[in-house]
Write a protein that holds these residues in place. Structure first.
Motif, PDB file in Angstrom:
ATOM      1  N   MET A 234       0.844  -1.197   0.000  1.00 48.55           N
ATOM      2  CA  MET A 234       0.000   0.000   0.000  1.00 48.55           C
ATOM      3  C   MET A 234       0.882   1.251   0.000  1.00 48.55           C
ATOM      4  O   MET A 234       1.928   1.295   0.641  1.00 48.55           O
ATOM      5  N   GLU A 235       0.437   2.246  -0.752  1.00 48.82           N
ATOM      6  CA  GLU A 235       1.025   3.583  -0.738  1.00 48.82           C
ATOM      7  C   GLU A 235       2.517   3.577  -1.084  1.00 48.82           C
ATOM      8  O   GLU A 235       3.331   4.240  -0.439  1.00 48.82           O
ATOM      9  N   LEU A 236       2.881   2.785  -2.081  1.00 51.19           N
ATOM     10  CA  LEU A 236       4.267   2.801  -2.538  1.00 51.19           C
ATOM     11  C   LEU A 236       4.585   4.123  -3.222  1.00 51.19           C
ATOM     12  O   LEU A 236       3.688   4.809  -3.733  1.00 51.19           O
ATOM     13  N   LYS A 237       5.842   4.498  -3.224  1.00 57.21           N
ATOM     14  CA  LYS A 237       6.249   5.776  -3.789  1.00 57.21           C
ATOM     15  C   LYS A 237       6.588   5.630  -5.276  1.00 57.21           C
ATOM     16  O   LYS A 237       7.107   4.585  -5.707  1.00 57.21           O
ATOM     17  N   LYS A 238       6.320   6.694  -6.032  1.00 57.75           N
ATOM     18  CA  LYS A 238       6.576   6.676  -7.462  1.00 57.75           C
ATOM     19  C   LYS A 238       8.074   6.645  -7.736  1.00 57.75           C
ATOM     20  O   LYS A 238       8.847   7.371  -7.121  1.00 57.75           O
ATOM     21  N   LYS A 239       8.459   5.789  -8.671  1.00 58.36           N
ATOM     22  CA  LYS A 239       9.865   5.710  -9.069  1.00 58.36           C
ATOM     23  C   LYS A 239      10.076   6.066 -10.543  1.00 58.36           C
ATOM     24  O   LYS A 239      11.154   6.474 -10.948  1.00 58.36           O
ATOM     25  N   LEU A 241       9.353   8.034 -14.215  1.00 60.27           N
ATOM     26  CA  LEU A 241       9.083   9.399 -14.657  1.00 60.27           C
ATOM     27  C   LEU A 241       7.624   9.576 -15.069  1.00 60.27           C
ATOM     28  O   LEU A 241       7.080  10.683 -15.025  1.00 60.27           O
ATOM     29  N   MET A 242       6.984   8.484 -15.469  1.00 59.95           N
ATOM     30  CA  MET A 242       5.608   8.559 -15.944  1.00 59.95           C
ATOM     31  C   MET A 242       4.609   8.553 -14.796  1.00 59.95           C
ATOM     32  O   MET A 242       3.408   8.504 -15.016  1.00 59.95           O
ATOM     33  N   GLY A 243       5.088   8.576 -13.543  1.00 58.57           N
ATOM     34  CA  GLY A 243       4.172   8.689 -12.414  1.00 58.57           C
ATOM     35  C   GLY A 243       3.679   7.373 -11.868  1.00 58.57           C
ATOM     36  O   GLY A 243       2.647   7.342 -11.194  1.00 58.57           O
ATOM     37  N   ALA A 244       4.345   6.260 -12.129  1.00 58.29           N
ATOM     38  CA  ALA A 244       3.940   4.959 -11.605  1.00 58.29           C
ATOM     39  C   ALA A 244       5.184   4.142 -11.325  1.00 58.29           C
ATOM     40  O   ALA A 244       6.324   4.602 -11.496  1.00 58.29           O
ATOM     41  N   SER A 245       4.977   2.902 -10.871  1.00 64.26           N
ATOM     42  CA  SER A 245       6.083   1.984 -10.606  1.00 64.26           C
ATOM     43  C   SER A 245       5.646   0.581 -10.973  1.00 64.26           C
ATOM     44  O   SER A 245       4.448   0.287 -11.125  1.00 64.26           O
ATOM     45  N   ASP A 246       6.602  -0.290 -11.130  1.00 63.13           N
ATOM     46  CA  ASP A 246       6.346  -1.704 -11.464  1.00 63.13           C
ATOM     47  C   ASP A 246       6.929  -2.573 -10.344  1.00 63.13           C
ATOM     48  O   ASP A 246       8.013  -3.131 -10.482  1.00 63.13           O
ATOM     49  N   PRO A 247       6.246  -2.694  -9.202  1.00 61.88           N
ATOM     50  CA  PRO A 247       6.851  -3.334  -8.023  1.00 61.88           C
ATOM     51  C   PRO A 247       6.824  -4.861  -8.054  1.00 61.88           C
ATOM     52  O   PRO A 247       5.928  -5.474  -8.653  1.00 61.88           O
TER      53      PRO A 247
END
Length: 506
Positions: A234-239, A241-247
């Motif tokens: 929950m509430e992971l931080k953006k990594k 540049l496009m405003g999302a992450s692939d965790p």
């Protein structure tokens, strides 16, 4: 009659041994090794060994004496003096056996013509009698086995001692002011009783077992299974540049050399749900912890760290599922100001399932009798254990820095790399948890040499391989064999495999 004189080279072997009985065994028998160094060591250490052995003898004798004296209405039996004298035992030779098991077997030939001073006082019915042991002689052929051999000092878990033949024991026994052995027939009776008792206790294959260390801990055998279910983040931080992450999440036990487990990648999601389960073999629940590392997957380049946390296994109640929400940190340094910023949260479910007592490996018997799999594995499944022992005569064309690759069902495991070694020894264990017996599977074992030298045209080369069918492992439960390496001139590798099957339903 005048004596007949014949040159020594004309005598037969039996006559020579009668003429020269003190010839060391390493001269008469090529199977025995010369061990003069051991006799020198005993000579230097004997004053200290004397005191240590006598202290142990007193401790062993005390409860035995206390148990026996009531039967004969004796008030007390005490050692007035107990010393082994100034003459140490001598070893005239030693056989050493090498087997494919994790053991070292030695057979020394022991001779001891000592001058001990052992005086025992017996009190009964208001009287006191004092007896003394004199002129002790002992000739024995013991077998000493160190097993299992383990990668923790002193490198063996137990000592097993047995006698290959009946020992020769000779001594005198004196009462104060009289020779007790002068009584007709008593000497022979006493000597035979002592000889028979010693032989009956430890005549091979019976053994005296001396535990040195806990072999389960020394061998780091699994004692349980940790079931890890990664639920969600929950509430992971953006990594990106496009405003999302692939965790995705990597899971690993501390003090474990096995590769980390990984969840799938959830693309463009800061609140991903996985609900994925993993099983990890636990070796020491008191000291180990499970590590969670959340990464942002990148198609090119290094994956970015998003946060991590650790859960000590000693905080988990056995067999009781525990759902935990972990605050993700930059690192485990609590004084680091970076940890004051929130990195998100990770929700997991952890269940530690310790093996039952009958599932635990007990000492060396683990090598010869295979336990069943733990309850954490579904019925019909099991645990495939592969132990890479050693290799001989492996040689590369350009370099010989060998390690072993194990490939099973597309999964690869590796041993450590050894430099410039044609006879490498790894002694590394790998485990594969399976839902069904690997009856139709093969295990690829390949010895590979690598080098870090810059500019070399062949930085990696195969030193040989073998494909091992696992059907025999399933049927026999255990195999420990040497295999010829395909593609190698003389190379061989010793592989031990065990199949621990789950025998009952959950």
């Amino acid at each position: 009659m005048d004596p007949e004189i014949r040159p020594i080279d004309e005598q037969d072997s039996e006559t020579l041994q009668r003429m020269l009985p003190e010839i060391p065994l390493w001269v008469k028998n090529p199977d025995y090794d010369r061990i003069d160094w051991l006799n020198k060591f005993l000579g230097y250490m004997w004053p200290y060994l004397d005191k240590a052995i006598c202290k142990i003898a007193r401790n062993i004798a005390a409860p035995i004496i206390a148990k026996q004296i009531p039967k004969y209405k004796i008030d007390s039996v005490e050692f007035e003096t107990l010393t082994l004298g100034s003459l140490p035992p001598t070893f005239s030779g030693m056989k050493v056996y090498v087997t494919d098991e994790k053991e070292l077997i030695m057979e020394p030939c022991l001779k001891w013509a000592g001058n001990p001073n052992v005086t025992v006082a017996v009190k009964a019915f208001g009287l006191k009698a004092t007896a003394q042991v004199v002129d002790l002689q002992v000739f024995a052929l013991p077998r000493i086995t160190l097993k299992p051999l383990v990668p923790s000092f002193p490198c063996f878990a137990k000592i097993y001692v047995s006698l290959m033949e009946k020992p020769h024991v000779d001594f005198g026994l004196k009462l104060v002011g009289a020779d007790l052995m002068s009584i007709p027939g008593l000497y022979r009776v006493v000597q035979e009783i002592i000889k028979d008792q010693v032989a009956n206790m430890y005549l091979w294959p019976k053994t005296l077992e001396v535990p040195i260390m806990d072999s389960t801990k020394a061998l780091k055998k699994p004692v349980g299974i940790l079931c890890v279910k990664v639920l969600r983040a929950m509430e992971l931080k953006k990594k990106d540049l496009m405003g999302a992450s692939d965790p995705y999440v990597k899971i690993k036990l501390t003090e474990d050399n096995l590769p980390s487990k990984k969840t799938t990648v959830k693309h463009k999601n800061l609140n991903p749900e996985w609900n994925e389960e993993f099983d990890l073999a636990v070796e020491d629940p008191e000291t180990q912890a499970v590590e969670f590392h959340v990464y942002d997957w990148e198609q090119v380049g290094k994956h970015d760290k998003m946060g991590m946390n650790v859960v000590p296994l000693k905080e988990l109640p056995p067999e009781d599922p525990k759902v935990m929400t972990l605050d993700l940190l930059k690192n485990m340094d609590l004084n680091d100001p970076q940890n004051e910023k929130s990195c998100g949260r990770l929700e997991v479910e952890l269940t530690y399932v310790p093996f039952k007592e009958e599932d635990l490996p007990s000492g060396f018997e683990e090598s010869s009798t295979v336990q069943k799999a733990p309850d954490a594995i579904p019925a019909g499944g099991g645990l495939l254990v592969v132990i890479v022992h050693e290799a001989q005569d492996v040689e590369g064309k350009y370099h010989t820095n060998p390690h072993v690759r194990l490939i099973f069902r597309g999964e690869e495991r590796k041993t450590k790399h050894l430099k410039k070694n044609r006879d490498p020894r790894w002694e590394e264990e790998f485990q594969f948890m399976l839902d069904e017996p690997p009856t139709n599977d093969k295990l690829r074992v390949e010895v590979v040499s690598t080098t870090s030298r810059m500019g070399l045209l062949h930085p990696k080369e195969s030193l040989g391989y073998v494909d091992i069918s696992l059907a025999d492992v399933v049927s026999n439960r255990r195999i420990n064999e040497k295999y010829h390496l395909i593609g190698s001139k003389n190379g061989q590798i010793q592989i031990e495999m065990q199949w621990r099957e789950q025998l009952h339903e959950l």
